[in-house]
Design an enzyme around this catalytic site. Structure first.
Site, mmCIF file in Angstrom:
data_model
loop_
_atom_site.group_PDB
_atom_site.id
_atom_site.type_symbol
_atom_site.label_atom_id
_atom_site.label_comp_id
_atom_site.label_asym_id
_atom_site.label_seq_id
_atom_site.Cartn_x
_atom_site.Cartn_y
_atom_site.Cartn_z
ATOM 1 N N GLU A 125 -15.744 4.864 -61.766
ATOM 2 C CA GLU A 125 -16.407 5.823 -60.885
ATOM 3 C C GLU A 125 -15.518 7.071 -60.829
ATOM 4 O O GLU A 125 -14.319 6.959 -60.559
ATOM 5 C CB GLU A 125 -16.578 5.244 -59.492
ATOM 6 C CG GLU A 125 -17.483 4.028 -59.432
ATOM 7 C CD GLU A 125 -17.570 3.460 -58.031
ATOM 8 O OE1 GLU A 125 -18.243 4.079 -57.174
ATOM 9 O OE2 GLU A 125 -16.961 2.408 -57.786
ATOM 10 N N ARG A 146 -7.654 -9.106 -60.785
ATOM 11 C CA ARG A 146 -7.185 -7.730 -60.763
ATOM 12 C C ARG A 146 -5.662 -7.713 -60.788
ATOM 13 O O ARG A 146 -5.008 -8.737 -60.591
ATOM 14 C CB ARG A 146 -7.706 -6.987 -59.529
ATOM 15 C CG ARG A 146 -7.174 -7.514 -58.216
ATOM 16 C CD ARG A 146 -7.680 -6.682 -57.054
ATOM 17 N NE ARG A 146 -7.138 -5.336 -57.101
ATOM 18 C CZ ARG A 146 -7.733 -4.274 -56.560
ATOM 19 N NH1 ARG A 146 -8.883 -4.401 -55.941
ATOM 20 N NH2 ARG A 146 -7.173 -3.093 -56.631
ATOM 21 N N LYS A 148 -8.124 3.143 -54.747
ATOM 22 C CA LYS A 148 -8.319 4.597 -54.866
ATOM 23 C C LYS A 148 -8.516 5.234 -53.500
ATOM 24 O O LYS A 148 -8.088 6.372 -53.275
ATOM 25 C CB LYS A 148 -9.503 4.906 -55.782
ATOM 26 C CG LYS A 148 -9.159 4.832 -57.253
ATOM 27 C CD LYS A 148 -10.229 5.466 -58.124
ATOM 28 C CE LYS A 148 -11.448 4.618 -58.218
ATOM 29 N NZ LYS A 148 -12.438 5.153 -59.196
#
Length: 553
Positions: free
Chosen positions: A35, A261, A271
């Site tokens: 994104e 992750r 983020k």
């Protein structure tokens, strides 16, 4: 693409091997779908290496697709940064760059199809009301009062959403699944919402945008992705991923697989939280060398090769684990030890005057650019009557013989040069030492003293007459807590010593190397010149990593 890292099998490879053998797929297609709402970080590097290396290994394709369906948070700056980071890491995406916004009409038509099947409805509950109606892990949700609208009504209201009839937040399109589902994800998730913020690619021509869950799986299917790889936090969303694809009757069917992750000690990879650090000016932007962003690591002196090696070492699994920061540091040390030329610099200088040399004396001394790689050549350093050493390398009275320092009445060797002996000192009015007077043994250049006396300790130095002034930025961990994301107030764990600035000098050969580095500054660590802050007459060095593993908090 050329092979970047040796093949290391993992559970995803086993899945793909099985799919190829059963003819479930004949051509492997992966994608990296960021994104564009921030800069890529070290966690993204793991996903990049996985997706691109799998496509490369199986002679398949890896797309770069920007999932750009939230115009409020997306920016062209992030897109350009992401493209640069991927290429810098050494990867090339297949064909043209894709955007979820490329499929804005197709996504809209698929939403219409769900409405016509009675599987989606327009809801006018507020965001807070939707959250309350959704229930909890232990209590089922309850139906929205707008859930019973007819197909015809929902079509009319969805058209009104598209035409700007509702204010932002005044309506949304939700899937009609099951408000009593044990999976909260399946309790009538939102598929479309109203956003009047202009989009970075399509301007203001649309005011309704699909959610990530709706656009992501359909974009995968449109692009013919065979293996949609994502991290474990999307595991619960897989059931919705499949529900959407099952009910829009799309031909191609990608399959989602999850892996753990990256959880790295002393590092945040959210983020949203990284953006807080930037906006509160706790750091100097997304590329601050203390940030775990790829651009921050690059500015700090990390190489693409070291980051790829780090991702290779940690591997891919479903097991959540906390990776030690020392592993990342080990990868960059190993890389730079082989490839970084050496320099001498004094970060905290104190002057030495050599009494038995004439004023203005200068001598060229040949030194290797790398002690173990003759191919990197040689350079000449200037040995002069006045030199600088690091203040920490002198001790007026040495109480511990295990520390090899210059001390009054004691000899020590200058790196690549002569043996010197401290004879007396000069202090200022505050009692601080401002100059050390020494003598040197002229018969000790590259050799031991003639009389056989033993010299212990070697210190670095720089000529006081032939040098370049420099600023040294000594970076350390940004957080004092090894798990900053687990704390309620992560900003409270900021390390006050994450950046220490010191002013010193570097040997004048730095101008002849004519590149930013990285360099090994002998005995101090690995550094790179900061091209944003440096000037020809005044260089700024960022410390990439110390020569040895630093102590953890």
């Amino acid at each position: 693409m050329k092979i970047l890292i040796n093949y290391r099998p993992n559970f995803i490879h086993r899945i793909i091997n099985k799919d190829l053998k059963s003819k479930k797929c004949t051509n492997v297609r992966t994608r990296f779908p960021p994104e564009p709402n921030g800069y890529l970080h070290i966690g993204h590097a793991k996903a990049i290496c996985l997706n691109f290396n799998i496509a490369q290994y199986y002679h398949g394709q890896c797309n770069l697709r920007f999932d750009d369906t939230n115009p409020e948070k997306e920016h062209k700056e992030y897109i350009e940064a992401i493209k640069y980071d991927i290429q810098w890491l050494g990867f090339i995406w297949h064909g043209d760059i894709h955007y979820s916004s490329d499929y804005i009409k197709e996504l809209y038509n698929y939403a219409i199809k769900l409405i016509k099947k009675g599987l989606a409805y327009v809801d006018e509950l507020s965001t807070d009301e939707i959250r309350k109606y959704r229930g909890t892990l232990t209590h089922p949700g309850k139906n929205s009062p707008y859930r019973s609208r007819s197909i015809e009504e929902n079509l009319i209201y969805f058209y009104k959403m598209k035409d700007g009839y509702f204010p932002e937040g005044g309506a949304c399109l939700r899937a009609k699944i099951n408000m009593s589902s044990p999976s909260i994800v399946m309790r009538d998730p939102v598929l479309y919402r109203i956003k009047y913020t202009p989009h970075h690619r399509i301007g203001g021509s649309w005011c309704i945008y699909p959610t990530y869950d709706f656009s992501h799986c359909i974009s995968d299917a449109i692009e013919g992705i065979t293996h949609s790889l994502c991290t474990l936090e999307f595991q619960d969303n897989r059931i919705l991923y499949n529900w959407i694809l099952n009910n829009i009757d799309i031909i191609t069917r990608p399959t989602q697989y999850e892996f753990s992750r990256l959880n790295l000690e002393y590092v945040i990879t959210s983020k949203r939280k990284l953006n807080i650090l930037v906006k509160k000016k706790i750091v100097d932007g997304w590329d601050d060398p203390r940030m775990p962003t790829i651009s921050g690591l690059r500015r700090r002196g990390y190489t693409a090769r070291s980051i790829r090696e780090f991702c290779h070492r940690i591997g891919i699994s479903k097991q959540e684990s906390q990776i030690k920061l020392s592993l990342l540091e080990s990868c960059i040390r190993s890389d730079l030890n082989k490839h970084a030329p050496r320099l001498m610099a004094v970060i905290n200088p104190i002057k030495i005057i050599i009494n038995n040399l004439p004023i203005g004396y200068e001598e060229k001394i040949e030194v290797p650019n790398h002690p173990n790689n003759p191919k990197m050549g040689i350079r000449y350093v200037i040995f002069s009557q006045e030199i600088f050493i690091d203040r920490l390398d002198f001790c007026e009275i040495l109480n511990n013989n295990k520390f090899y320092k210059l001390t009054l009445g004691r000899e020590i060797r200058l790196r690549y040069a002569y043996v010197i002996k401290a004879e007396n000192i000069k202090k200022d009015n505050n009692g601080d030492i401002i100059c050390i007077y020494c003598s040197y043994d002229p018969y000790t250049l590259h050799k031991n003293p003639i009389d056989g006396r033993k010299i212990t300790g070697v210190i670095h130095w720089v000529s006081a007459t032939k040098n370049v002034p420099a600023e040294f930025r000594l970076y350390d961990k940004l957080f004092t807590n090894p798990k900053p994301s687990m704390t309620n107030h992560f900003i409270d764990n900021i390390n006050p010593k994450s950046l220490i600035i010191s002013k010193g000098i570097v040997e004048e050969n730095i101008v002849k190397f004519d590149n930013l580095g990285p360099y090994q500054i002998e005995r101090e660590g690995y550094f790179i010149i900061d091209n944003q802050l440096s000037k020809k007459s005044y260089l700024v060095f960022n410390r990439t990593v110390t020569l040895k593993e630093s102590k953890h908090y």
